[in-house]
Design an enzyme around this catalytic site. Structure first.
Site, mmCIF file in Angstrom:
data_model
loop_
_atom_site.group_PDB
_atom_site.id
_atom_site.type_symbol
_atom_site.label_atom_id
_atom_site.label_comp_id
_atom_site.label_asym_id
_atom_site.label_seq_id
_atom_site.Cartn_x
_atom_site.Cartn_y
_atom_site.Cartn_z
ATOM 1 N N CYS A 52 6.343 1.454 1.063
ATOM 2 C CA CYS A 52 6.381 2.910 0.986
ATOM 3 C C CYS A 52 7.790 3.319 0.592
ATOM 4 O O CYS A 52 8.735 2.549 0.745
ATOM 5 C CB CYS A 52 5.996 3.497 2.345
ATOM 6 S SG CYS A 52 5.901 5.304 2.395
ATOM 7 N N HIS A 53 7.958 4.552 0.092
ATOM 8 C CA HIS A 53 9.278 5.010 -0.326
ATOM 9 C C HIS A 53 9.841 6.099 0.573
ATOM 10 O O HIS A 53 10.837 6.728 0.248
ATOM 11 C CB HIS A 53 9.237 5.513 -1.779
ATOM 12 C CG HIS A 53 8.075 6.406 -2.070
ATOM 13 N ND1 HIS A 53 7.217 6.176 -3.115
ATOM 14 C CD2 HIS A 53 7.620 7.513 -1.453
ATOM 15 C CE1 HIS A 53 6.278 7.114 -3.134
ATOM 16 N NE2 HIS A 53 6.516 7.944 -2.131
ATOM 17 N N HIS B 154 5.612 6.345 7.923
ATOM 18 C CA HIS B 154 5.608 7.808 7.967
ATOM 19 C C HIS B 154 6.088 8.368 9.303
ATOM 20 O O HIS B 154 6.114 9.585 9.478
ATOM 21 C CB HIS B 154 4.229 8.388 7.626
ATOM 22 C CG HIS B 154 3.863 8.205 6.185
ATOM 23 N ND1 HIS B 154 2.645 8.604 5.673
ATOM 24 C CD2 HIS B 154 4.537 7.671 5.135
ATOM 25 C CE1 HIS B 154 2.594 8.325 4.375
ATOM 26 N NE2 HIS B 154 3.737 7.756 4.037
ATOM 27 N N TYR C 62 1.443 14.600 12.227
ATOM 28 C CA TYR C 62 1.421 13.460 13.137
ATOM 29 C C TYR C 62 1.773 13.841 14.566
ATOM 30 O O TYR C 62 1.750 12.999 15.465
ATOM 31 C CB TYR C 62 2.410 12.391 12.669
ATOM 32 C CG TYR C 62 2.298 12.036 11.208
ATOM 33 C CD1 TYR C 62 1.060 11.997 10.580
ATOM 34 C CD2 TYR C 62 3.421 11.741 10.453
ATOM 35 C CE1 TYR C 62 0.950 11.683 9.239
ATOM 36 C CE2 TYR C 62 3.323 11.416 9.116
ATOM 37 C CZ TYR C 62 2.089 11.394 8.513
ATOM 38 O OH TYR C 62 1.997 11.078 7.185
#
Length: 488
Positions: free
Chosen positions: A170-171, A201, A258
């Site tokens: 992931c970036h 995330h 989240y």
């Protein structure tokens, strides 16, 4: 060097092009083979034409093939990269639309929350098919690089049940670091050193150093609040920074999904988000962006093809991990990055079976993670809430247990803050029925779900969300692009 890379979901044209050009920025990789595969023959031919144009313009011996036969693409591959979106935008629209009927307002809906969990249910059976093909057809010891969301769930399934050497990429960490470097006034990103750890995330910058000097909480808060743009776009992230003491990697809109605190009431949503761009919290923002991007690409394809005739520029190589990992594994030029792997002691206060995202070094010996990291307690508590949801979601996807799926959704932090158990049970039934064609593991559960829906008395509402925008037409996008050029 000569080896084969298979890209599954290569019809994700823009991202595939980025991976391709990044990898060809490594001088030793000019003679490798890229095998593209996708369900869409149309998209495959578009991306193959672009990549062929790049190869031709740069006079490279690189081989590019394209096929809808995934097993053929995987034959003899040393590396397999996945960037699939199972169900496409059609299923994704339901991930956003149906939860809104129950008061659940998501910005992205691809990681956890109701949309992310159902996304995982669609992906995991397909991920396991990929792993079976890799075991049977790829080069022995082939490495699976997963870029597809939900990152943690997909990677968890591939490692635990697919039995393939897998790393999730992931970036988010890179993007968060770029923000921090900017607000601190760094002349270049290389001046900032950091340790970032957690889960995908929900990764946390637990140690920050600018030119060797440690950056504390108060200095970072002051820097973000003084920034003319981020002080408005990242209000929620800054609030979490103030309360937790560390900055999160994820965007304002993503992070809001989240947690159980910021999107639980419509008036609270509008208080914490920023509408200057989708990523800062807009309802269904990523769905709108993805739809517009697809439409724009289809219309403007000749221009993308023409741009592919330009020479490769190694200075424009992106910070996506894939090319750097391959370079380190093949050439022994060491690379440091942040990778999604099974915990197994890497983070001391997260569950051992969880998929974590944390620093590691890559060389010929593989990906070597830094172990013994302990997260601040609030960060660990937040991560554990999501990990429990991810674990149940993976097990539900494997077993086809709709009751376990409902329990996973019930335990999601935002869902639990908004919806009652009765609403969750009906919502999951509705989502499973709507997406049945992509959920083979729930085939036996669908008839009973339909029956329950026909008798349900749980009320829903026709709600677009607290901050929804319409998809812009090609003409609107073109006019906006023209205006930006004239202004700039």
């Amino acid at each position: 060097m000569s080896f084969k890379i298979a890209i599954i979901g290569a019809g994700s044209v823009g991202f595939t092009k980025k991976l391709f050009t990044d990898i060809l920025c490594v001088p030793e990789f000019s003679d490798i083979e890229f095998a593209l595969t996708d369900l869409s023959e149309h998209n495959l031919q578009m991306i193959k034409a672009i990549l062929d144009r790049i190869v031709e313009a740069n006079r490279l011996p690189t081989k590019v093939t394209a096929t809808t036969d995934r097993r053929k693409a995987l034959e003899g591959a040393r590396y397999v990269i996945s960037c699939v979106r199972v169900g496409g935008l059609e299923a994704y629209a339901d991930d956003i639309r149906i939860p809104l009927k129950y008061g659940i307002d998501q910005c992205v809906g691809d990681t956890i929350c109701a949309g992310g969990i159902l996304y995982g249910q669609r992906n995991i059976p397909v991920i396991l098919d990929f792993c079976k093909d890799i075991r049977e057809l790829a080069e022995p010891g082939a490495k699976f690089l997963n870029y597809a969301n939900p990152m943690a769930m997909n990677t968890w399934a591939a490692i635990e049940y697919g039995k393939v050497d897998t790393v999730g990429l992931c970036h988010g960490v890179q993007h968060g670091a770029e923000q921090i470097a900017e607000v601190l006034g760094a002349k270049s990103h290389s001046e900032l050193d950091y340790v970032c750890s957690g889960i995908n995330h929900q990764t946390w910058f637990i140690d920050l150093r600018l030119n060797g000097r440690r950056i504390g909480k108060d200095e970072l808060i002051a820097a973000f609040e003084a920034h003319p743009v981020y002080s408005q776009q990242e209000k929620l992230r800054i609030d979490v920074l103030k309360r937790f003491g560390v900055y999160s990697t994820e965007s304002n809109g993503h992070l809001s999904e989240y947690l159980p605190w910021y999107r639980k009431r419509p008036d609270e949503i509008t208080r914490w988000i920023d509408m200057s761009d989708w990523i800062h919290g807009e309802t269904g923002g990523y769905l709108r962006y993805s739809t517009e991007t697809r439409n724009w690409f289809e219309t403007e394809y000749p221009q993308f093809l023409e741009a592919a005739s330009k020479p490769l520029d190694a200075s424009k190589r992106s910070n996506e991990h894939a090319s750097h990992i391959l370079e380190a594994l093949e050439t022994n030029r060491v690379y440091r990055g942040h990778f999604n792997v099974k915990n197994s002691g890497i983070i001391t206060n997260l569950p051992q079976d969880a998929i974590i995202e944390s620093p590691g070094f890559v060389d010929r010996f593989g990906i070597n993670m830094t172990s013994g990291i302990t997260l601040p307690e609030a960060c660990a508590a937040t991560c554990i809430s999501s990990i429990n949801v991810q674990r149940m979601s993976v097990h539900a996807a494997i077993s086809g247990d709709i009751d376990l799926l409902k329990l996973a959704v019930l335990h999601d932090p935002l869902v639990g803050a908004v919806s009652t158990p009765e609403e969750v049970w009906q919502m999951v039934d509705e989502m499973v029925v709507a997406q049945a064609r992509w959920l083979p593991q729930y085939a036996d559960a669908v008839p009973e779900a339909k029956e329950r829906l026909s008798k349900s008395k749980v009320k829903t509402r026709d709600w677009a969300g607290a901050a929804r925008r319409n998809v812009r037409s090609i003409e609107e996008l073109r006019a906006e692009k023209t205006a930006l050029k004239q202004a700039g």
